[in-house]
Design an enzyme around this catalytic site. Structure first.
Site, PDB file in Angstrom:
ATOM      1  N   LYS A 123       0.816  -1.221   0.000  1.00  0.00           N
ATOM      2  CA  LYS A 123       0.000   0.000   0.000  1.00  0.00           C
ATOM      3  C   LYS A 123       0.848   1.268   0.000  1.00  0.00           C
ATOM      4  CE  LYS A 123      -4.387  -1.465   1.939  1.00  0.00           C
ATOM      5  NZ  LYS A 123      -5.487  -1.083   2.812  1.00  0.00           N
ATOM      6  N   LYS A 208      -7.763 -10.085  -9.364  1.00  0.00           N
ATOM      7  CA  LYS A 208      -8.879 -10.199  -8.412  1.00  0.00           C
ATOM      8  C   LYS A 208     -10.022  -9.269  -8.802  1.00  0.00           C
ATOM      9  CE  LYS A 208      -8.887 -10.702  -3.544  1.00  0.00           C
ATOM     10  NZ  LYS A 208      -8.314 -10.486  -2.217  1.00  0.00           N
ATOM     11  N   LYS A 211     -13.093  -3.241  -6.929  1.00  0.00           N
ATOM     12  CA  LYS A 211     -13.899  -2.053  -7.206  1.00  0.00           C
ATOM     13  C   LYS A 211     -13.086  -0.974  -7.916  1.00  0.00           C
ATOM     14  CE  LYS A 211     -12.792   1.235  -4.095  1.00  0.00           C
ATOM     15  NZ  LYS A 211     -12.997   2.640  -3.987  1.00  0.00           N
TER      16      LYS A 211
END
Ligand code: TRP
Length: 345
Positions: A123, A208, A211
């Protein structure tokens, strides 16, 4: 499911959480929510399901959008079958005990433990000097989320295993340093989600379902109506071959494997069962069958989600009641931890 250690005699509790990242999709449903509902309906556990808005601010975010994102996630929980009369549904930030225990745990966890966390590395990206300190201690807050309820079981995806190990290390270290070896906090077990745990994009079987994918056709959103669900499945990427007879052959074909996996997860069967029925058939036959199953299972969730999202007052009532219920359990745990570390009052 493995058991918590013999020296821990507290109640069996389940806690899990998801970030309020906007629209949830089929991957969240099959990878997490469906499992939360079965643990709840099992009846053997007290279940706590939170929307982790404190984790959401570890990355840049828009404060004006956060409350509605929390409502949207809570509505998705409820629409998926998490029942407010059986499980506590709440916003993490509404239960102050999470933050308080997180501070204590920040002083229990070691820098070296956190430096090993791979999610931080992913991240934070290349320029980790610019990441927030909160992003670095994210897993410590997660441990507090869990242990503030003394949760014994945490349903999560494979990618959260490392954070669960950290949670166990923090519990063990706290027990040793402050509990005189007594099991104040349990050794929490991850409940790794079943066959539906990894739902891939409908446009690319190697990524994967997410969104953040630019293509809306890559995912089935939990607010897509029956028509959209069916259309997206019919448009899903496939290959020209008929479905094979065995899972070994299927696994060499990511897109086909994903669609068969979705069918299996929705119907609670296995890929082998699905191939038993559809092996040798082309997608011309399988896709409409999958679309029917997807509409059958998902359209009621989507209808209920859309109804709830239009009734903020109802969601807010659920969140308020859930926070109260959660606080009743969390407050005495924090009081116990405060006392053990020697805090004032
Ligand atoms: N980190 C988890 C995720 O990305 C979300 C989360 C926060 C969580 N606190 C939790 C999950 C506590 C389980 C238990 O999915």
């Amino acid at each position: 499911m493995s058991q918590t250690p013999a020296d821990y005699s507290g109640p069996q509790r389940v806690l899990s959480g998801m970030q309020p990242t906007g629209q949830l999709h089929l991957g969240n449903y099959l990878g997490a929510l469906k499992n939360w509902v079965s643990l709840q309906d099992d009846g053997a556990w007290d279940c706590f399901y939170c929307v982790v808005d404190m984790h959401a601010i570890t990355m840049p975010h828009d404060p004006a959008l956060l409350p509605d994102s929390v409502r949207s996630a809570a509505a998705a929980y409820i629409a998926s079958g998490v029942d407010p009369s059986k499980s506590a549904i709440f916003a993490q930030s509404a239960v102050r005990a999470h933050a308080e225990l997180a501070w204590i745990f920040n002083c229990v966890a070691r820098l070296g433990w956190l430096e090993r966390m791979t999610q931080f590395k992913d991240k934070a990206g290349k320029d980790k000097e610019r990441a927030s300190v909160g992003l670095f201690t994210y897993p410590v807050l997660q441990a507090a989320d869990i242990l503030v309820y003394k949760a014994t079981h945490v349903p999560v995806g494979e990618d959260q295993k490392q954070h669960l190990e950290l949670c166990r290390d923090i519990a063990a270290r706290f027990n040793r340093d402050y509990g005189k070896g007594e099991a104040i906090f349990p050794t929490t077990e991850p409940v790794i989600q079943g066959p539906g745990a990894r739902i891939m994009s409908l446009r690319d079987g190697s990524a994967k379902m997410s969104k953040s994918d630019v293509s809306d056709n890559s995912r089935i959103n939990l607010d897509d109506d029956a028509d959209k669900i069916a259309k997206k499945i019919k448009k899903a990427k496939t290959d020209p071959e008929p479905l094979p007879a065995t899972v070994e052959e299927l696994d060499k074909r990511p897109e086909a494997s994903n669609l068969v996996g979705i069918y299996a997860a929705l119907t609670g069967t296995s890929k082998a069962d699905v191939l038993g029925e559809f092996g040798g058939e082309g997608f011309g036959k399988f896709k409409p069958a999958l679309a029917d199953v997807a509409v059958q299972y998902l359209a009621p969730i989507s209808d209920e989600y859309r109804r709830l999202i239009g009734d903020k007052a109802e969601i807010d009532r659920v969140l308020a009641a859930g926070a109260e219920q959660a606080s009743e359990v969390a407050e005495p745990v924090v009081a116990e931890a405060r006392k053990l570390v020697g805090f004032w009052g």
